[in-house]
Design a protein around this motif. Sequence first.
Motif, PDB file in Angstrom:
ATOM      1  N   UNK A  67       0.866  -1.171   0.000  1.00 57.66           N
ATOM      2  CA  UNK A  67       0.000   0.000   0.000  1.00 57.66           C
ATOM      3  C   UNK A  67       0.905   1.223   0.000  1.00 57.66           C
ATOM      4  N   UNK A  68       0.482   2.246  -0.700  1.00 56.57           N
ATOM      5  CA  UNK A  68       1.253   3.480  -0.730  1.00 56.57           C
ATOM      6  C   UNK A  68       0.939   4.242   0.549  1.00 56.57           C
ATOM      7  N   UNK A  69       1.978   4.609   1.295  1.00 56.92           N
ATOM      8  CA  UNK A  69       1.779   5.334   2.549  1.00 56.92           C
ATOM      9  C   UNK A  69       1.263   6.737   2.268  1.00 56.92           C
ATOM     10  N   UNK A  70       0.381   7.199   3.131  1.00 56.99           N
ATOM     11  CA  UNK A  70      -0.179   8.540   3.000  1.00 56.99           C
ATOM     12  C   UNK A  70       0.798   9.537   3.605  1.00 56.99           C
ATOM     13  N   UNK A 100     -13.064  19.615   5.606  1.00 54.58           N
ATOM     14  CA  UNK A 100     -12.159  19.991   6.694  1.00 54.58           C
ATOM     15  C   UNK A 100     -12.254  19.045   7.887  1.00 54.58           C
ATOM     16  N   UNK A 101     -11.152  18.909   8.577  1.00 53.06           N
ATOM     17  CA  UNK A 101     -11.083  17.970   9.708  1.00 53.06           C
ATOM     18  C   UNK A 101     -12.035  18.374  10.820  1.00 53.06           C
ATOM     19  N   UNK A 102     -12.245  19.666  11.034  1.00 55.71           N
ATOM     20  CA  UNK A 102     -13.138  20.078  12.107  1.00 55.71           C
ATOM     21  C   UNK A 102     -14.603  19.796  11.763  1.00 55.71           C
ATOM     22  N   UNK A 103     -14.875  19.454  10.505  1.00 48.38           N
ATOM     23  CA  UNK A 103     -16.226  19.071  10.087  1.00 48.38           C
ATOM     24  C   UNK A 103     -16.366  17.560   9.955  1.00 48.38           C
ATOM     25  N   UNK A 104     -15.386  16.834  10.437  1.00 46.63           N
ATOM     26  CA  UNK A 104     -15.455  15.372  10.412  1.00 46.63           C
ATOM     27  C   UNK A 104     -14.716  14.728   9.261  1.00 46.63           C
ATOM     28  N   UNK A 105     -13.988  15.494   8.476  1.00 46.89           N
ATOM     29  CA  UNK A 105     -13.215  14.930   7.369  1.00 46.89           C
ATOM     30  C   UNK A 105     -12.002  14.179   7.892  1.00 46.89           C
ATOM     31  N   UNK A 106     -11.788  13.009   7.359  1.00 49.48           N
ATOM     32  CA  UNK A 106     -10.676  12.170   7.807  1.00 49.48           C
ATOM     33  C   UNK A 106      -9.403  12.511   7.030  1.00 49.48           C
ATOM     34  N   UNK A 107      -8.279  12.140   7.596  1.00 51.36           N
ATOM     35  CA  UNK A 107      -6.995  12.312   6.909  1.00 51.36           C
ATOM     36  C   UNK A 107      -6.710  11.019   6.171  1.00 51.36           C
ATOM     37  N   UNK A 108      -7.321  10.872   4.989  1.00 52.03           N
ATOM     38  CA  UNK A 108      -7.133   9.679   4.165  1.00 52.03           C
ATOM     39  C   UNK A 108      -7.042  10.095   2.704  1.00 52.03           C
ATOM     40  N   UNK A 109      -6.659   9.162   1.856  1.00 47.80           N
ATOM     41  CA  UNK A 109      -6.394   9.445   0.452  1.00 47.80           C
ATOM     42  C   UNK A 109      -7.558  10.128  -0.256  1.00 47.80           C
ATOM     43  N   UNK A 110      -8.791   9.769   0.087  1.00 48.43           N
ATOM     44  CA  UNK A 110      -9.947  10.314  -0.625  1.00 48.43           C
ATOM     45  C   UNK A 110     -10.350  11.699  -0.134  1.00 48.43           C
ATOM     46  N   UNK A 111      -9.627  12.254   0.839  1.00 46.79           N
ATOM     47  CA  UNK A 111      -9.996  13.551   1.390  1.00 46.79           C
ATOM     48  C   UNK A 111      -8.874  14.590   1.338  1.00 46.79           C
ATOM     49  N   UNK A 112      -7.693  14.231   0.854  1.00 47.78           N
ATOM     50  CA  UNK A 112      -6.592  15.188   0.804  1.00 47.78           C
ATOM     51  C   UNK A 112      -6.170  15.436  -0.638  1.00 47.78           C
ATOM     52  N   UNK A 113      -5.859  16.696  -0.944  1.00 49.50           N
ATOM     53  CA  UNK A 113      -5.414  17.085  -2.278  1.00 49.50           C
ATOM     54  C   UNK A 113      -4.285  18.107  -2.159  1.00 49.50           C
ATOM     55  N   UNK A 114      -3.578  18.302  -3.253  1.00 48.75           N
ATOM     56  CA  UNK A 114      -2.553  19.329  -3.337  1.00 48.75           C
ATOM     57  C   UNK A 114      -3.222  20.653  -3.686  1.00 48.75           C
ATOM     58  N   UNK A 115      -2.844  21.718  -2.992  1.00 45.35           N
ATOM     59  CA  UNK A 115      -3.411  23.044  -3.264  1.00 45.35           C
ATOM     60  C   UNK A 115      -2.317  24.094  -3.149  1.00 45.35           C
ATOM     61  N   UNK A 116      -2.450  25.139  -3.948  1.00 46.79           N
ATOM     62  CA  UNK A 116      -1.518  26.262  -3.819  1.00 46.79           C
ATOM     63  C   UNK A 116      -1.931  27.068  -2.582  1.00 46.79           C
ATOM     64  N   UNK A 117      -1.023  27.835  -1.998  1.00 44.26           N
ATOM     65  CA  UNK A 117      -1.364  28.583  -0.780  1.00 44.26           C
ATOM     66  C   UNK A 117      -2.557  29.529  -0.958  1.00 44.26           C
ATOM     67  N   UNK A 118      -2.685  30.128  -2.145  1.00 42.09           N
ATOM     68  CA  UNK A 118      -3.788  31.061  -2.375  1.00 42.09           C
ATOM     69  C   UNK A 118      -5.143  30.343  -2.347  1.00 42.09           C
ATOM     70  N   UNK A 119      -5.244  29.203  -3.041  1.00 43.04           N
ATOM     71  CA  UNK A 119      -6.507  28.454  -3.054  1.00 43.04           C
ATOM     72  C   UNK A 119      -6.806  27.865  -1.680  1.00 43.04           C
TER      73      UNK A 119
END
Length: 167
Positions: A67-70, A100-119
């Motif tokens: 498995x690819x580590x997160x 967002x994590x404070x809204x119950x979003x988990x730290x898993x592959x289906x919930x994290x993306x790459x974003x620029x600082x402005x976005x």
Amino acid sequence: MFEPVLVLNANFEPINVCTTRRAVGLLMAGKAGMVVNGRGHIKTVRELIPRPSIIRLEMQIRKPRPHVKLTRREIFRRDHNTCQYCGKRDGSMTIDHVIPRHMGGAHKWTNVVTACPQCNHRKGGRKVEEIHMRLAHIPKEPPASAKYIFGKHLTEYQEWEPFISGW
């Protein structure tokens, strides 16, 4: 002595990348055989030892499916260092949680993306729909294929290609 060497299982499945030093130790102990010698030789006092590029273990070992580590690096690699909101490619990318994590979003592959600082700043602690932003790609776990796991070495070591493709 610290160059990477591709380690194949007894059935020629790629299972690991080790250093030349470790590979020579496995060869000398009789636990592995050399498949490709593409790097010359190592001179010792008594003999000339071929420097391996690919070795194959003599005994088949059972290994669980990889498995690819997160990690931050793997998220950037999956998204090709591109902001998933605006498409900008920059060296100063951040990680954003779609829900967002404070809204119950988990730290898993289906919930994290790459974003620029402005976005990432513009989105803040809100959901994507609330701020009317769109994702370029739906986030998912990258494939745990040998091509993805060992692919970063293929540009430098072309002789590994036939052993990595197809697994």
